[in-house]
Design an enzyme around this catalytic site. Structure first.
Site, PDB file in Angstrom:
ATOM      1  CG  ASP A   1    -116.481  17.688 133.189  1.00  0.00           C
ATOM      2  OD1 ASP A   1    -117.459  17.732 133.962  1.00  0.00           O
ATOM      3  OD2 ASP A   1    -116.541  18.022 131.973  1.00  0.00           O
TER       4      ASP A   1
ATOM      5  CE  LYS B   1    -137.469  29.226 105.673  1.00  0.00           C
ATOM      6  NZ  LYS B   1    -137.334  30.059 106.877  1.00  0.00           N
TER       7      LYS B   1
ATOM      8  CE  LYS C   1    -131.838  23.499 100.142  1.00  0.00           C
ATOM      9  NZ  LYS C   1    -130.720  23.126 101.025  1.00  0.00           N
TER      10      LYS C   1
ATOM     11  CE  LYS D   1    -141.977  31.665 106.465  1.00  0.00           C
ATOM     12  NZ  LYS D   1    -140.718  31.970 107.166  1.00  0.00           N
TER      13      LYS D   1
END
Ligand SMILES: NC(=O)c1cnc(N)c2cc(Br)sc12
Length: 315
Positions: free
Chosen positions: A35, A112, A283, A307
């Site tokens: 900061d 996912k 994939k 899923k």
């Protein structure tokens, strides 16, 4: 050292600290040190506004709210995946792939992420545009809101011209804090982190998006003229090298048995994550085999989304 040199030095330091904290999750300085340097940069830029650049760490949260989001055309459509719901579906997918290629095919498994699909475009290393998936071919330009996600680099060290894709999401702790604040204000809480992330990125005021502490994992590539990698796994490693936040849990799987083991592992372990996942993406790893398999109307033949079963509501 003159002011311009000090501004450049502060920007480099702040970009390094931001990368360590938000991408590597290994901060090397305290928030106070960060900061203090940000305050010095902001003061110098106020004194010399002609030195302000779009990629300065001080420029993440834009000015006034937008009236609306512009439309963006995705030159390479953003994918949607066919679904698998059980082991049999996964084996059927593997059989289709093996029949299509005619030899052993290796896979990459990835978590996912339960968020919203995003495209980020960089020109000569500078972040120039970010968009939602939309319907896959037309999305919305939400650049000003994506700039507020601290793990998205405003400039990458390599001057790459590339479109990268991933999933923006709201971590559990941000979701809990947001809904607590909403309930304290008598507002309707968000039903789940995905809705909260989508609602946050569709805010016309970037200050609201910035307050929602969103994050992103990058996992793919869209337009990339220089692209010469041979596999998806090499792309994931290259995204990390470019300074993007990639999900560390991805794994190469030589057989569908290894894919099923990975799915089983994360079905049990997903509650240990500090973000929501709703399945596993599988994939074909080699890009030439992806090309050989091609697409159906529903989506790529070379990928599928497993899923998770809906979790029993805790009564
Ligand atoms: N790693 C990945 O490919 C990945 C992760 N999370 C997601 N929600 C999605 C969605 C598509 Br479509 S791909 C993908």
């Amino acid at each position: 050292m003159n002011s311009q040199e000090r501004i450049q030095e502060l920007r480099k330091e702040l970009e390094k600290y931001n990368y360590e904290y938000h991408v590597l999750d290994t901060p090397s300085v305290s928030d106070y040190e960060y900061d203090k340097r940000m305050q010095e940069l902001v003061s110098l830029e106020e004194e010399y506004p002609e030195l302000i650049t779009a990629d300065s760490p001080s420029q993440r949260v834009g000015g006034k709210p937008l009236d609306a989001f512009e439309k963006v055309q995705h030159v390479i459509p953003m994918l949607s995946l066919g679904n698998a719901f059980n082991e049999e579906d996964l084996r059927d997918f593997d059989k289709r792939v093996q029949d299509g290629i005619g030899e052993q095919v290796s896979y990459v498994c990835e978590l996912k992420i339960d968020g919203l699909a995003i495209s980020l475009r960089y020109e000569d290393g500078l972040f120039v545009q970010g968009a939602t998936r939309g319907d896959g071919t037309t999305g919305e330009d939400i650049t000003v809101n994506l700039r507020t996600i601290r793990s998205i680099p405003l400039r990458m060290p390599e001057g790459e011209t590339i479109e990268v894709r991933g999933e923006a999401f709201m971590p559990h702790r941000s979701f809990i804090a947001l809904n607590e604040a909403k309930e304290e204000n008598g507002e309707e809480p968000f039903a789940n982190p995905r809705n909260a992330a989508a609602g946050s990125l569709r805010q016309l005021d970037p200050k609201i998006a910035a307050s929602r502490n969103l994050d992103i994992f990058l996992y793919g590539v869209g337009q990339w003229d220089a692209g010469e990698l041979e596999s998806h796994s090499e792309r994931l490693e290259y995204l990390k090298k470019l300074g993007f936040k990639t999900n560390p849990e991805w794994r190469k799987c030589a057989t569908i048995e290894e894919v099923i083991a990975y799915v089983q592992e994360w079905t049990e372990a997903r509650n240990q994550l500090n973000y929501e996942i709703d399945g596993i993406v599988i994939k074909v790893d080699h890009l030439d085999q992806q090309e050989e398999l091609g697409f159906t109307a529903k989506g790529p033949r070379w990928a599928i989304a497993y899923k998770f079963p809906a979790e029993e509501a805790i009564t």
